[in-house]
Design a protein around this motif. Structure first.
Motif, PDB file in Angstrom:
ATOM      1  N   THR A  92       0.902  -1.165  -0.211  1.00 18.78           N
ATOM      2  CA  THR A  92       0.114   0.001  -0.106  1.00 18.78           C
ATOM      3  C   THR A  92       0.921   1.244  -0.048  1.00 18.78           C
ATOM      4  O   THR A  92       2.049   1.088   0.373  1.00 18.78           O
ATOM      5  N   SER A  93       0.485   2.494  -0.255  1.00 19.32           N
ATOM      6  CA  SER A  93       1.082   3.489  -0.566  1.00 19.32           C
ATOM      7  C   SER A  93       1.056   4.516   0.776  1.00 19.32           C
ATOM      8  O   SER A  93       0.105   4.240   1.730  1.00 19.32           O
ATOM      9  N   VAL A  94       2.129   5.404   1.035  1.00 19.49           N
ATOM     10  CA  VAL A  94       2.141   6.152   1.949  1.00 19.49           C
ATOM     11  C   VAL A  94       0.747   7.241   2.204  1.00 19.49           C
ATOM     12  O   VAL A  94       0.466   7.458   3.301  1.00 19.49           O
ATOM     13  N   VAL A  95       0.274   7.427   1.246  1.00 16.71           N
ATOM     14  CA  VAL A  95      -1.171   8.193   1.355  1.00 16.71           C
ATOM     15  C   VAL A  95      -2.418   7.579   1.719  1.00 16.71           C
ATOM     16  O   VAL A  95      -3.582   8.176   1.976  1.00 16.71           O
ATOM     17  N   GLN A  96      -2.434   6.293   1.585  1.00 17.37           N
ATOM     18  CA  GLN A  96      -3.471   5.328   2.062  1.00 17.37           C
ATOM     19  C   GLN A  96      -3.557   5.205   3.540  1.00 17.37           C
ATOM     20  O   GLN A  96      -3.449   3.893   3.860  1.00 17.37           O
ATOM     21  N   THR A  97      -3.946   6.048   4.138  1.00 15.27           N
ATOM     22  CA  THR A  97      -3.670   6.027   5.785  1.00 15.27           C
ATOM     23  C   THR A  97      -4.732   5.133   6.273  1.00 15.27           C
ATOM     24  O   THR A  97      -4.724   4.480   7.268  1.00 15.27           O
ATOM     25  N   ASP A  98      -6.013   5.029   5.883  1.00 12.89           N
ATOM     26  CA  ASP A  98      -7.234   4.426   6.211  1.00 12.89           C
ATOM     27  C   ASP A  98      -6.814   3.116   6.033  1.00 12.89           C
ATOM     28  O   ASP A  98      -7.112   2.226   6.960  1.00 12.89           O
TER      29      ASP A  98
END
Length: 224
Positions: free
Chosen positions: A174-180
């Motif tokens: 997953t990526s750094v911006v996909q916090t949820d």
């Protein structure tokens, strides 16, 4: 979530799941743009441009317009990169879902259905170079059905399938911006193995990192 059914993919779901994937991926554009703006090199570029033009032109309007133009260009580049990613996925595994995920024994694709409508999706298949793991892929839920446990049910379907097939763990990126998504994985018992830069140059320059998570499974582990 009451009323949500997790079932295996059917050919009639093809257009809907591709749409869900495209919409879900596109939603990360604003967060990725904000991530870029937070990087010191970006802030330095904007500030240097503003100060240089202000000093040379003696006009406040010109540097403001120049910075606005730079921001617009960056935003379009972010959109372009995400659109490229969506097109790549839709032309590879999401172009032949039955062949890629339903035909092989150790791969599968599920959808979440609510009142006859497909509202979410997830898939898994063997992880290249990691023979004891299946890789969770393409997890996405419509915005209107988030916060109701749909994503957790989809992840659990992958975990149960992986255990049934005799694999030791589920892995995912997953990526750094996909916090949820990161919060969901941690809540389900995944642990973060490593952080590494995304492959393209733009991502490296903006510190756009990917995270690898792993959920170790045990034969006696009961479904949550």
């Amino acid at each position: 979530m009451s009323g949500v059914k997790i079932r295996e993919y059917r050919d009639g779901d093809f257009s809907t799941v591709r749409e869900i994937f495209s919409l879900g991926t596109s939603e990360h554009v604003p967060a990725s743009f904000v991530h870029f703006l937070k990087q010191p090199q970006c802030q330095m570029l904007l500030m240097s441009t503003f100060c240089a033009l202000l000093a040379s032109s003696k006009s406040f309007l010109l540097p403001v317009l120049a910075v606005t133009l730079l921001l617009a260009i960056v935003c379009q580049l972010v959109v372009y990169n995400f659109n490229n990613y969506i097109e790549k996925c839709c032309s590879t595994d999401l172009n032949s879902i039955s062949e890629t995920y339903m035909a092989p024994r150790d791969a599968c694709f599920w959808v979440a259905e609510n009142e006859g409508r497909v509202v979410g999706m997830v898939a898994c298949r063997p992880k290249d170079g990691v023979p004891d793991c299946l890789e969770l892929k393409r997890l996405s839920v419509l915005r209107s059905h988030r916060g109701r446990g749909v994503a957790k049910k989809l992840c659990q379907a992958v975990a149960d399938f992986t255990r049934e097939r005799g694999y030791a763990a589920v892995v995912l990126h997953t990526s750094v911006v996909q916090t949820d998504a990161q919060k969901l994985y941690v809540a389900m018992g995944f642990r973060k193995l490593r952080e590494f830069p995304e492959g393209n140059l733009a991502a490296r320059l903006t510190n756009f990192s990917l995270f690898e998570y792993r959920l170790d499974l045990h034969k006696d582990h009961a479904a949550k």
